[in-house]
Scaffold this active site. Structure first.
Site, PDB file in Angstrom:
ATOM      1  N   GLY A  45       0.774  -1.244   0.000  1.00  0.00           N
ATOM      2  CA  GLY A  45       0.000   0.000   0.000  1.00  0.00           C
ATOM      3  C   GLY A  45       0.799   1.285   0.000  1.00  0.00           C
ATOM      4  N   ILE A  76      -7.355  -9.612 -11.540  1.00  0.00           N
ATOM      5  CA  ILE A  76      -7.785  -9.156 -12.870  1.00  0.00           C
ATOM      6  C   ILE A  76      -9.261  -8.789 -12.772  1.00  0.00           C
ATOM      7  CG2 ILE A  76      -8.189  -9.866 -15.255  1.00  0.00           C
ATOM      8  CD1 ILE A  76      -5.764 -11.722 -14.965  1.00  0.00           C
ATOM      9  N   LEU A  77      -9.598  -7.612 -13.252  1.00  0.00           N
ATOM     10  CA  LEU A  77     -10.995  -7.165 -13.189  1.00  0.00           C
ATOM     11  C   LEU A  77     -11.745  -7.586 -14.458  1.00  0.00           C
ATOM     12  CD1 LEU A  77     -10.349  -3.595 -11.776  1.00  0.00           C
ATOM     13  CD2 LEU A  77     -11.357  -5.522 -10.544  1.00  0.00           C
ATOM     14  N   MET A  99      -3.965  -6.984  -6.932  1.00  0.00           N
ATOM     15  CA  MET A  99      -3.474  -8.155  -7.645  1.00  0.00           C
ATOM     16  C   MET A  99      -4.585  -9.070  -8.165  1.00  0.00           C
ATOM     17  SD  MET A  99      -0.364  -7.383  -7.478  1.00  0.00           S
ATOM     18  CE  MET A  99       0.585  -8.800  -7.996  1.00  0.00           C
ATOM     19  N   SER A 139       4.533   2.693 -16.077  1.00  0.00           N
ATOM     20  CA  SER A 139       3.429   3.014 -16.993  1.00  0.00           C
ATOM     21  C   SER A 139       2.139   3.125 -16.193  1.00  0.00           C
ATOM     22  CB  SER A 139       3.248   1.891 -18.027  1.00  0.00           C
ATOM     23  OG  SER A 139       4.460   1.623 -18.699  1.00  0.00           O
ATOM     24  N   ASP A 186      -2.694  -5.803 -17.913  1.00  0.00           N
ATOM     25  CA  ASP A 186      -1.741  -4.726 -18.217  1.00  0.00           C
ATOM     26  C   ASP A 186      -1.855  -4.259 -19.668  1.00  0.00           C
ATOM     27  OD1 ASP A 186      -0.750  -5.005 -15.599  1.00  0.00           O
ATOM     28  OD2 ASP A 186       0.642  -6.564 -16.248  1.00  0.00           O
ATOM     29  N   HIS A 221       1.853   0.190 -13.491  1.00  0.00           N
ATOM     30  CA  HIS A 221       2.628  -1.029 -13.737  1.00  0.00           C
ATOM     31  C   HIS A 221       4.112  -0.653 -13.807  1.00  0.00           C
ATOM     32  CE1 HIS A 221       3.308  -5.125 -15.007  1.00  0.00           C
ATOM     33  NE2 HIS A 221       4.154  -4.644 -15.892  1.00  0.00           N
ATOM     34  N   ASN A 246       1.958   2.994  -2.608  1.00  0.00           N
ATOM     35  CA  ASN A 246       1.408   3.921  -3.616  1.00  0.00           C
ATOM     36  C   ASN A 246       0.077   4.501  -3.148  1.00  0.00           C
ATOM     37  OD1 ASN A 246       2.915   4.154  -6.352  1.00  0.00           O
ATOM     38  ND2 ASN A 246       3.189   2.034  -5.735  1.00  0.00           N
ATOM     39  N   ASN A 275      -4.498   1.851 -13.677  1.00  0.00           N
ATOM     40  CA  ASN A 275      -3.546   0.989 -12.969  1.00  0.00           C
ATOM     41  C   ASN A 275      -2.130   1.496 -13.208  1.00  0.00           C
ATOM     42  OD1 ASN A 275      -2.623  -1.404 -11.583  1.00  0.00           O
ATOM     43  ND2 ASN A 275      -2.007  -2.227 -13.578  1.00  0.00           N
TER      44      ASN A 275
HETATM   45  C1  GRF Z   1       3.941  -1.324  -7.386  1.00  0.00           C
HETATM   46  O1  GRF Z   1       5.247  -1.575  -7.862  1.00  0.00           O
HETATM   47  C2  GRF Z   1       2.978  -1.222  -8.542  1.00  0.00           C
HETATM   48  O2  GRF Z   1       3.550  -0.692  -9.698  1.00  0.00           O
HETATM   49  C3  GRF Z   1       2.586  -2.659  -8.777  1.00  0.00           C
HETATM   50  O3  GRF Z   1       2.504  -3.213  -7.493  1.00  0.00           O
HETATM   51  C4  GRF Z   1       3.396  -2.524  -6.608  1.00  0.00           C
HETATM   52  C5  GRF Z   1       2.589  -2.108  -5.408  1.00  0.00           C
HETATM   53  O4  GRF Z   1       3.386  -1.599  -4.366  1.00  0.00           O
HETATM   54  N1  GRF Z   1       1.348  -2.721  -9.531  1.00  0.00           N
HETATM   55  P1  GRF Z   1       2.677  -0.876  -3.131  1.00  0.00           P
HETATM   56  O5  GRF Z   1       1.657  -1.861  -2.569  1.00  0.00           O
HETATM   57  O6  GRF Z   1       2.032   0.359  -3.633  1.00  0.00           O
HETATM   58  O7  GRF Z   1       3.772  -0.594  -2.133  1.00  0.00           O
END
Ligand code: GRF
Length: 209
Positions: A14, A102-103, A100, A144, A153, A117, A16, A115
């Site tokens: 979490g 797929i929707l 994690m 991205s 993706d 990536h 991000n 999203n």
């Molecule tokens: C990030 O690297 C994001 O790009 C990928 O999953 C990771 C999530 O990290 N989709 P966090 O949970 O935000 O620390």
């Protein structure tokens, strides 16, 4: 003042999600008519009851709905449960941050969804993009942000930025660079997805030196 509401979906750490809340929640940006728009992270949603991110959301004072995908017999049933839980929050944009699952189109046709990536898509799709970029000895990795559709993706790109993979990089230092780039780029991409002015979040010329 007009408000645009976000939901952030995550599955694990979490970081991000936390960065998006700290950068965007209750902050005011401008649309193309110079009208002030306040962003609100109205809700977070997690599919993994033991995710560390749940604590982060609590500490930031943002409610977190926990819905385990394991309680549902199909992707569609899980997506319908998420839609039902988010419905009352008048969400303008769903933001996936390490979510994690797929929707299905059931979800993505209901809520515009983006999203992040950690690769230069279309290179290195899938769950191990940073290690895959590192092990391929690509000269550049990157981040991205894209619209989400039913292809993993695979939706249209909103923005993308690269970072050099240097000979002295270890997987750890490279991962660190990618995450630092994610924290800069994702808030900007959210504004772009909402057609809001990104100037206030862009690097100052001094930072670029
Ligand atoms: C990030 O690297 C994001 O790009 C990928 O999953 C990771 C999530 O990290 N989709 P966090 O949970 O935000 O620390």
């Amino acid at each position: 003042m007009l408000t645009r509401k976000l939901a952030i979906l995550f599955s694990g750490n979490g970081s991000n999600m936390q960065n998006l809340i700290e950068t965007l929640h209750q902050k005011v940006f401008q649309d193309s008519n110079k009208q002030n728009i306040k962003l609100e992270v109205a809700i977070t949603l997690c599919n993994n009851p033991s995710a560390y991110g749940i604590k982060r959301a609590q500490n930031l004072g943002i409610p977190c709905i926990i819905i385990s995908h394991k309680d549902f017999s199909s992707r569609c049933a899980f997506d319908e449960a998420m839609i039902k839980a988010l419905e009352s929050h008048s969400i303008d944009l769903c933001v996936l941050a390490g979510f994690m699952r797929i929707l299905t189109p059931t979800f993505t046709q209901h809520f515009p969804t983006i999203n992040i990536h950690p690769s230069l898509l279309p290179a290195h799709k899938g769950a191990h993009a940073i290690a895959d970029t590192f092990n391929a000895h690509d000269p550049y990795g990157g981040v991205s942000v894209h619209w989400v559709n039913e292809e993993l993706d695979g939706g249209a790109l909103i923005t993308q930025r690269s970072v050099a993979l240097e000979s002295e990089d270890t997987l750890e230092t490279f991962e660190h660079k990618i995450h630092a780039l994610e924290y800069k780029l994702y808030p900007i991409a959210v504004l772009q997805a909402l057609n809001l002015d990104i100037t206030s979040l862009q690097d100052s010329p001094q930072e670029n030196q």
